[in-house]
Design an enzyme around this catalytic site. Structure first.
Site, PDB file in Angstrom:
ATOM      1  N   HIS C 123      41.930 -66.905 -11.323  1.00 20.37           N
ATOM      2  CA  HIS C 123      40.678 -67.360 -10.802  1.00 20.37           C
ATOM      3  C   HIS C 123      40.408 -66.656  -9.526  1.00 20.37           C
ATOM      4  CE1 HIS C 123      38.834 -70.773  -8.298  1.00 20.37           C
ATOM      5  NE2 HIS C 123      38.830 -71.523  -9.520  1.00 20.37           N
ATOM      6  N   ASP C 200      50.319 -69.614  -9.068  1.00 19.24           N
ATOM      7  CA  ASP C 200      48.993 -70.831  -9.179  1.00 19.24           C
ATOM      8  C   ASP C 200      49.051 -71.719 -10.147  1.00 19.24           C
ATOM      9  OD1 ASP C 200      46.653 -71.764  -9.451  1.00 19.24           O
ATOM     10  OD2 ASP C 200      45.528 -70.209  -9.374  1.00 19.24           O
ATOM     11  N   GLN C 203      46.288 -75.415 -12.491  1.00 18.36           N
ATOM     12  CA  GLN C 203      46.118 -75.989 -13.985  1.00 18.36           C
ATOM     13  C   GLN C 203      47.172 -76.427 -14.617  1.00 18.36           C
ATOM     14  OE1 GLN C 203      42.919 -76.725 -14.924  1.00 18.36           O
ATOM     15  NE2 GLN C 203      41.744 -75.551 -13.389  1.00 18.36           N
ATOM     16  N   LYS C 226      43.111 -82.086  -8.735  1.00 15.80           N
ATOM     17  CA  LYS C 226      42.970 -81.824 -10.129  1.00 15.80           C
ATOM     18  C   LYS C 226      44.082 -82.987 -11.124  1.00 15.80           C
ATOM     19  CE  LYS C 226      41.475 -77.097  -9.783  1.00 15.80           C
ATOM     20  NZ  LYS C 226      40.151 -76.852 -10.226  1.00 15.80           N
ATOM     21  N   CYS C 366      34.631 -69.469 -12.032  1.00 11.35           N
ATOM     22  CA  CYS C 366      35.488 -68.541 -10.842  1.00 11.35           C
ATOM     23  C   CYS C 366      36.292 -67.733 -11.413  1.00 11.35           C
ATOM     24  CB  CYS C 366      36.160 -69.726  -9.976  1.00 11.35           C
ATOM     25  SG  CYS C 366      35.170 -70.598  -9.194  1.00 11.35           S
TER      26      CYS C 366
END
Ligand code: PLP
Ligand code: PLP
Lengths: 152, 423, 423, 152
Positions: C123, C200, C203, C226, C366
């Protein structure tokens, strides 16, 4: 804010828009590039490169490349079709008028914009206005010599 | 018509009882203010109806959320009288706004050997970012002194500004002294000297009408949570030319135009400085807070606080052993009353009056250098907002009385007398 | 017992109607998720009862607010299985967490000539911060390629890590491909090489059980919004030794121990990295979101999303002209379905199905470099969360059908046929 | 969380605490400093500097300076009074027990802590626990040779 009435898809995707989308004008390369600019919609990735060939104050030919949705491609195609043969001043007036239409500030002024009228339906889909204006903003920036532009 | 009793009905928390049924007397407004019901409702309404990530979606919710969010930018542009929405950047708080500047002015403005001018009355948030910058660049940081009347010493300030002074960063209103600094006066000096003027408006924006353009500064920072808005939103207002010139601060989604495997280009202002998913809901609710404050009227707010401060001052006179900080003239320091005394430590005062439901602050108020200057390690502070009442001042004064009695009569009579006789 | 219809009652927004009474079919969960009523109530309850600035006040509200805030740190430590609350830092979002690292690892870890290894599926938030670092230091950034099956090419990754590779920063789960990367496998390599491994988890954290300690990485970042929490809160989990070694990021209140006219010292972890008034209310509401998610159960969430994805895949087969990205095996990419086709542009798809109340994302997500790699300028993405249903998938598929019909039958029949025959 | 019953001020400000506050022990300078540390409560600014003079394993004298509220000053004064003459191990045990009391984890264990018992009332005022423990944490840090400490 909630539950406005449903805008009709046919307002957005007029037959004429879809035709331009399928067979866009202005895809042939120019012999000579006098002005050019690249435009993009940073939030969706739509990109357009616009090149102009002028003779004195007249736009001889427009070239477009890039990728985008039906609205931005059709709008670019209409741009090429409309502006070829116009003087720079005439072209700028048309651009201004299209922007005024999109932002609801024509104040009743009427200008003959040919096929472009079909873009009026985009107004009912506010997030798509950027798509419709991308080639036009890029055109304006090409004239003032800015090489990059984006709509927002 | 300004009717404080009607206004109080807008704040659910003001009905709260502390301990065994003491009404809450909230006098810690310089730390953070309470939120009116409309602001809380705005959060609820957003999450129950519109919640979506903004700028990036074609669908209905995303469109609505984006409109709500960007409308607030316009609102703040109008509220603070900036030139355009391109000059309004959303951050987390005043602290982040100033840090953004310390990081980004670094590369474009500050060279080794340069100087930054602060004042002795700054909050840590307008000191430490510059110390951090000094850790990266070989620069000098200077502090404009305060006068005996706890105002800025403008004459010395003028002398401290040299050709090397690239940045002057200054609070609009001290969170300890209440002193309001004359930014226009300073702006004339910095402009003539080509220095960048940054104003920390954390304590002023909530309490008085401010025009970014009239002040004449280059940057202005303030926090939503100190003006009826939610926590998690700060504002940085900046002159467009400078924001354009400065490099970006944080990298990521939203702030980019184009990213490739080789590099990136930045988005237009103001998005260039907003990386990643913003604090959408709180920004929208802050918009509601701005509407609310404007409905109350900043002039009304200012006048009401002035009256409360005057009243409290009159009442505080009975405690002749109290040391009260800030300018003698009340008009120069409305809304904030900071005090100490050598017998009862501010912590003890705060604990004791908390028993009566009175919330004040005790400590260094994130201004340790100023404490040093005032030769005190901690002070107590009462700070007002437009929903406070004279009756609350009475409760506060009575509670203070108990606190002093408790310590003086219960145990330290001789100490208290000692103080009195020393005077 | 996981009962999706019961769960849906927890989300007021899922009752919302779009346009003329179309139920909202929210399939844009990878962008941000909806918030259950308990989370919204948590915000209301905080502002109506406890709102005060934290850490600094002696009074009752400040004490209560501080306890509520710090309790969330403990909750997150348990949720993500960190070693201690000292390792849990509150930021604004995943993007800020990664930028914090890019700024702070700079001074303590990265030297000119060093290398940073990313992947082609990152991302922008895990690319641009490193580009910004490259603007300050003379370093090289490399990208681990993805395979034809849209998985990470681990063999090449191994070769790309050299002695110069100081940082490896990698997404746990791609927001476009859905691919879940094998962090433990990479951690073995980075550990052996003394590289710092950043994950990261924007998600992954919302959709699967994660243990910071088991993963073996050095830092992990994710976003509240999220995973049922409010906007404005991000988390950075970091190994204590590294957080201690790194310089502070933002300067101001909270993060200091002592400030003088000469310099400052930093506060203990984790407060060292939290400058200024935090996003108190949203952090507290995020705590409620964590409780809610744990009650639903991450294993239930994972299984439900897997089932939905399988179902949607089966249904999507009817559109044989569609290009679907991500690994062939559904278990490798649950929850996210990204697709495109050369006839109808993703924007047009999104607009058309929005008319039926279906919210999906269209664009570059993104991840422009990844789009480039996939040789496409934009794609459409449907992403699920535990409150989505097979019936919603049906509505989505029907709406898609309309979209394709609209373009194909209404105007571009020959193009669609062109595509089919090209296959 | 709301409306717990009102903790009594007299629990916090026991007469003995106020006496220590008024006339704190441990203010005389030491002849020789074997260990020292500075402690502070970063959130309110309370500061204490603590110095120890030892003979073999025995604490001969404690010196404290700094400024703080009645609780931290009184607690420091009690520390000086209690620990002088104790062995390091004994002193550490007392420290640990006081912390256990404050954090409600004595598990019924009883240790004679003299005047320190008066500090038990602080427990009802959670934000003030830091004040009470500041000198003790600083003491522990002095022993391990950390020069700076803070309570949180
Ligand atoms: C994989 C990944 N990383 C990072 C981010 C950035 O998250 P945020 O916008 O909350 O900072 C996102 C979300 O868009 C994401 O999907
Ligand atoms: C004068 C001043 N500047 C800056 C700040 C910092 O504000 P925030 O904590 O919202 O960043 C404050 C508030 O505490 C303040 O009073």
């Amino acid at each position: 804010m909630q539950n406005q009435s449903l805008p009709q898809l046919d307002d957005l995707y007029k037959e004429i828009i879809l035709e331009h989308y399928r067979k866009p004008h202005g895809r042939e390369p120019l012999e000579k590039i006098d002005y050019q600019a690249e435009g993009m919609n940073p939030l969706c990735g739509d990109e357009v490169k616009l090149c102009l060939q002028l003779q004195d104050e007249q736009i001889i030919k427009v070239h477009l490349e890039g990728h985008g949705c039906s609205i931005s491609v059709a709008s670019g195609s209409m741009l090429a079709q409309m502006l070829e043969g116009k003087t720079v001043t005439e072209a700028q007036e048309i651009t201004k008028h299209l922007k005024d239409i999109m932002h609801d500030r024509t104040n009743g002024k009427v200008v003959d914009i040919g096929d472009l009228e079909a873009l009026e339906g985009v107004k009912k889909f506010p997030v798509r206005i950027k798509c419709a204006l991308l080639p036009w903003t890029t055109f304006e920036e090409a004239l003032v010599g800015h090489n990059h532009v984006e709509v927002s | 018509m300004f009717d404080v009793n009607k206004i109080r009905k807008d704040f659910k928390i003001l009905e709260r009882k502390i301990w065994d049924n003491k009404p809450l007397v909230y006098l810690d407004n310089a730390a953070t203010t309470q939120k009116p019901n409309v602001v809380i409702n705005s959060l609820v309404s957003y999450y129950e109806n519109y919640n979506a990530n903004i700028h990036r979606g074609v669908h209905k919710l995303a469109e609505e959320a984006t409109t709500l969010y960007e409308d607030v930018r316009q609102k703040i542009k109008d509220f603070i009288d900036a030139n355009s929405t391109a000059e309004i950047i959303f951050t987390r708080n005043t602290t982040e706004s100033i840090n953004l500047l310390a990081y980004c002015l670094d590369d474009s403005i500050i060279k080794d050997g340069d100087e930054i001018l602060l004042t002795e009355m700054e909050h840590h948030s307008n000191i430490v970012p510059w110390y951090l910058l000094r850790d990266r660049r070989n620069i000098t940081i200077k502090f404009t002194p305060i006068t005996d009347n706890h105002e800025l010493d403008y004459n010395t300030l003028e002398k401290l500004i040299t050709k090397k002074t690239k940045i002057v960063s200054i609070t609009h209103k001290s969170n300890v002294l209440g002193t309001v600094n004359d930014i226009q006066r300073i702006a004339k000096i910095t402009k003539a000297n080509n220095s960048i003027l940054i104003v920390d408006a954390a304590q002023s924006a909530p309490h008085m009408k401010i025009s970014f353009q009239d002040l004449g500064c280059d940057f202005l920072a303030f926090s939503s949570h100190k003006m009826c808005g939610p926590t998690g939103v700060g504002i940085l207002v900046g002159k467009k030319e400078l924001l354009e010139k400065m490099p970006p601060f944080l990298g990521g989604g939203e702030m980019i135009r184009k990213v490739t495997f080789d590099g990136f280009t930045t988005n237009d202002l103001p998005w260039k400085y907003e990386a990643g998913t913003p604090n959408i809901a709180d920004v929208i609710a802050f918009g509601t807070a701005i509407d609310y404050i404007e409905k109350i009227g900043l002039e009304n707010i200012y006048q009401h606080e002035l009256k409360l401060t005057e009243y409290a001052f009159k009442k505080l006179k009975q405690f002749d052993f109290l040391h009260i900080y800030g300018p003698k003239e009340i008009t120069k320091r409305a809304g904030i009353i900071t005090f100490s005394n050598p017998v009862v430590h501010p912590h003890d005062i705060a604990t004791i009056i908390d028993q009566d439901g009175v919330a004040i602050r005790a400590g260094h108020h994130c201004a340790q250098p100023l404490m040093k200057k005032l030769s005190v390690s901690a002070t107590a502070r009462a700070s007002f907002y437009f929903y406070n009442t004279p009756e609350e001042v009475d409760i506060f004064i009575n509670a203070l009385n108990k606190a002093f009695d408790y310590f003086a009569v219960g145990a330290c009579k001789e100490l208290k007398q000692g103080v009195k006789s020393k005077k």
